[in-house]
Motif scaffolding. Structure first.
Motif, mmCIF file in Angstrom:
data_model
loop_
_atom_site.group_PDB
_atom_site.id
_atom_site.type_symbol
_atom_site.label_atom_id
_atom_site.label_comp_id
_atom_site.label_asym_id
_atom_site.label_seq_id
_atom_site.Cartn_x
_atom_site.Cartn_y
_atom_site.Cartn_z
ATOM 1 N N VAL A 86 0.632 -1.344 0.145
ATOM 2 C CA VAL A 86 0.102 0.212 -0.104
ATOM 3 C C VAL A 86 0.779 1.132 -0.028
ATOM 4 N N HIS A 87 0.121 2.129 -1.207
ATOM 5 C CA HIS A 87 1.623 3.329 -1.108
ATOM 6 C C HIS A 87 0.325 4.492 -1.129
ATOM 7 N N VAL A 88 1.095 5.550 0.042
ATOM 8 C CA VAL A 88 -0.532 6.836 0.081
ATOM 9 C C VAL A 88 0.787 8.005 -0.796
ATOM 10 N N ILE A 89 -0.359 8.564 -1.662
ATOM 11 C CA ILE A 89 -0.230 9.526 -2.236
ATOM 12 C C ILE A 89 -1.104 10.768 -2.326
ATOM 13 N N ASN A 90 -0.120 11.904 -1.770
ATOM 14 C CA ASN A 90 -1.095 12.965 -1.087
ATOM 15 C C ASN A 90 -1.096 14.135 -2.225
ATOM 16 N N GLY A 91 -2.048 14.546 -2.721
ATOM 17 C CA GLY A 91 -2.929 16.260 -3.039
ATOM 18 C C GLY A 91 -2.235 17.520 -2.219
ATOM 19 N N PHE A 92 -3.303 18.535 -2.243
ATOM 20 C CA PHE A 92 -3.412 18.817 -1.219
ATOM 21 C C PHE A 92 -4.745 19.725 -1.289
ATOM 22 N N HIS A 93 -4.845 20.372 -0.648
ATOM 23 C CA HIS A 93 -6.039 21.519 -0.655
ATOM 24 C C HIS A 93 -5.924 23.127 -0.635
ATOM 25 N N ILE A 94 -6.668 23.322 -1.353
ATOM 26 C CA ILE A 94 -6.621 24.817 -1.015
ATOM 27 C C ILE A 94 -8.050 25.935 -0.743
ATOM 28 N N PHE A 95 -8.333 26.881 0.247
ATOM 29 C CA PHE A 95 -9.324 27.956 0.188
ATOM 30 C C PHE A 95 -9.798 28.551 -0.561
ATOM 31 N N GLY A 96 -9.723 29.174 -0.835
ATOM 32 C CA GLY A 96 -10.288 31.157 -1.771
ATOM 33 C C GLY A 96 -11.815 30.998 -2.502
ATOM 34 N N PRO A 97 -11.484 32.584 -2.105
ATOM 35 C CA PRO A 97 -12.998 33.232 -2.196
ATOM 36 C C PRO A 97 -13.548 32.912 -3.589
ATOM 37 N N ALA A 98 -14.620 32.606 -3.979
ATOM 38 C CA ALA A 98 -15.457 32.856 -5.600
ATOM 39 C C ALA A 98 -16.931 33.113 -4.981
ATOM 40 N N SER A 99 -17.380 33.989 -6.342
ATOM 41 C CA SER A 99 -18.599 33.525 -6.661
ATOM 42 C C SER A 99 -18.884 32.870 -7.010
ATOM 43 N N LEU A 100 -20.728 32.636 -6.530
ATOM 44 C CA LEU A 100 -21.527 31.263 -6.781
ATOM 45 C C LEU A 100 -22.706 32.068 -7.280
ATOM 46 N N PRO A 101 -23.123 31.640 -8.334
ATOM 47 C CA PRO A 101 -24.518 31.192 -8.346
ATOM 48 C C PRO A 101 -25.597 31.388 -7.027
ATOM 49 N N SER A 102 -26.654 32.198 -6.612
ATOM 50 C CA SER A 102 -27.222 32.257 -5.421
ATOM 51 C C SER A 102 -28.655 30.702 -5.934
ATOM 52 N N TYR A 103 -28.869 29.722 -4.910
ATOM 53 C CA TYR A 103 -30.061 29.118 -5.167
ATOM 54 C C TYR A 103 -31.198 29.705 -5.028
ATOM 55 N N GLN A 104 -32.303 29.948 -6.166
ATOM 56 C CA GLN A 104 -33.722 30.693 -5.348
ATOM 57 C C GLN A 104 -34.496 29.142 -5.959
ATOM 58 N N GLU A 105 -35.372 28.186 -4.935
ATOM 59 C CA GLU A 105 -36.274 27.297 -5.435
ATOM 60 C C GLU A 105 -36.928 28.049 -6.952
ATOM 61 N N GLY A 106 -36.855 26.977 -7.559
ATOM 62 C CA GLY A 106 -37.990 27.431 -8.955
ATOM 63 C C GLY A 106 -37.010 27.801 -9.680
ATOM 64 N N ALA A 107 -35.722 28.441 -9.727
ATOM 65 C CA ALA A 107 -35.538 29.531 -10.595
ATOM 66 C C ALA A 107 -33.811 28.802 -11.509
ATOM 67 N N GLY A 108 -33.460 28.757 -11.998
ATOM 68 C CA GLY A 108 -32.441 28.656 -12.582
ATOM 69 C C GLY A 108 -31.175 29.339 -12.066
ATOM 70 N N PRO A 109 -30.167 28.464 -12.433
ATOM 71 C CA PRO A 109 -28.603 29.476 -11.866
ATOM 72 C C PRO A 109 -28.227 31.120 -12.925
ATOM 73 N N SER A 110 -28.232 32.151 -12.422
ATOM 74 C CA SER A 110 -28.075 33.405 -12.330
ATOM 75 C C SER A 110 -27.052 34.086 -12.703
ATOM 76 N N LYS A 111 -26.640 34.904 -13.274
ATOM 77 C CA LYS A 111 -24.802 35.848 -13.306
ATOM 78 C C LYS A 111 -25.647 36.559 -12.616
ATOM 79 N N ASP A 112 -26.127 37.060 -12.477
ATOM 80 C CA ASP A 112 -26.867 38.502 -11.883
ATOM 81 C C ASP A 112 -26.796 38.409 -10.471
ATOM 82 N N LYS A 113 -27.386 37.192 -10.060
ATOM 83 C CA LYS A 113 -27.905 37.141 -8.131
ATOM 84 C C LYS A 113 -26.113 35.946 -7.732
ATOM 85 N N VAL A 114 -25.477 36.211 -7.227
ATOM 86 C CA VAL A 114 -24.401 35.568 -6.910
ATOM 87 C C VAL A 114 -23.592 35.705 -5.471
ATOM 88 N N SER A 115 -23.820 34.950 -4.993
ATOM 89 C CA SER A 115 -23.178 35.365 -3.375
ATOM 90 C C SER A 115 -21.321 34.514 -3.365
#
Length: 229
Positions: A86-115
């Motif tokens: 058994v050999h373990v090969i590691n990657g890593f994690h990164i954190f970063g801020p991002a702007s993503l479409p806000s979820y709204q019930e019954g509506a698709g993603p929109s670039k005009d409403k992001v969080s």
């Protein structure tokens, strides 16, 4: 004798199959070699099991520092239980801020409403699996490779192995529950056509029979199963 190398996407296995179960203290050699591969091919000799993961970020994990310590204990255990296999090969994690479409019930993603959100990304795992599997293939390191993943990012690597090393067989083990559980996850249709054989799920009884001892002897102090596992 069929020489087999196994390549496991650790996070895919954990989040798709092990999370929420009592089977996290998993002996991956006992599962893949003894429960899955040898019963279907008694001539199989598993020569390498590569486990791809990334160190847990304690400040993001559910159990904070205990999650990081649990991962450390687990990686020590599987390597000490099967030294040289058994050999373990590691990657890593990164954190970063991002702007993503806000979820709204019954509506698709929109670039005009992001969080604005914090994004955590696991880096290098997919490329590490792809490169190790391909390099081992062209070097003639195995007769058959077995991939444990349901991630379509591996599609190009499997295509290239089939084209460049046509004698190498490809097995695919999907880290999924039995379809009768109805959890909604299905085998990746981009990967299955590239494999010579496919295992569509891993059963609970196979996981239960493939658990590590509570305490695994190492060169230092034993690696012990975490209390919250």
């Amino acid at each position: 004798m069929t020489r087999i190398s196994v390549y496991i996407d650790g996070y895919n296995l954990y989040y798709s199959r092990l999370k929420g179960t009592p089977y996290k203290w998993l002996d991956i050699a006992a599962l893949f070699r003894d429960r899955i591969l040898l019963p279907q091919d008694p001539s199989a000799t598993v020569i390498s099991i590569k486990y791809f993961t990334a160190p847990v970020k304690a400040n993001y994990a559910r159990h904070a520092e205990a999650s990081s310590q649990a991962q450390t204990q687990y990686l020590r255990a599987i390597q000490s239980r099967h030294p040289g296999l058994v050999h373990v090969i590691n990657g890593f994690h990164i954190f970063g801020p991002a702007s993503l479409p806000s979820y709204q019930e019954g509506a698709g993603p929109s670039k005009d409403k992001v969080s604005r959100v914090w994004m955590i990304e696991e880096k290098q795992t997919d490329v590490n699996i792809a490169l190790h599997a391909y390099r081992d293939a062209v070097r003639g390191a195995y007769d058959q490779l077995v991939i444990c993943s349901n991630d379509s990012d591996l599609e190009p690597a499997l295509k290239m192995i089939r084209e460049d090393v046509p004698d190498a067989r490809i097995g695919l083990v999907m880290p999924l529950r039995d379809k009768d559980t109805g959890d909604g996850k299905v085998p990746n249709k981009r990967l299955t056509p590239l494999a010579h054989w496919v295992r569509h799920h891993i059963r609970d009884d196979e996981l239960a029979q493939s658990q590590l001892p509570q305490h695994v002897t190492t060169k230092k102090k034993p690696a012990s199963k975490p209390l919250h596992w």
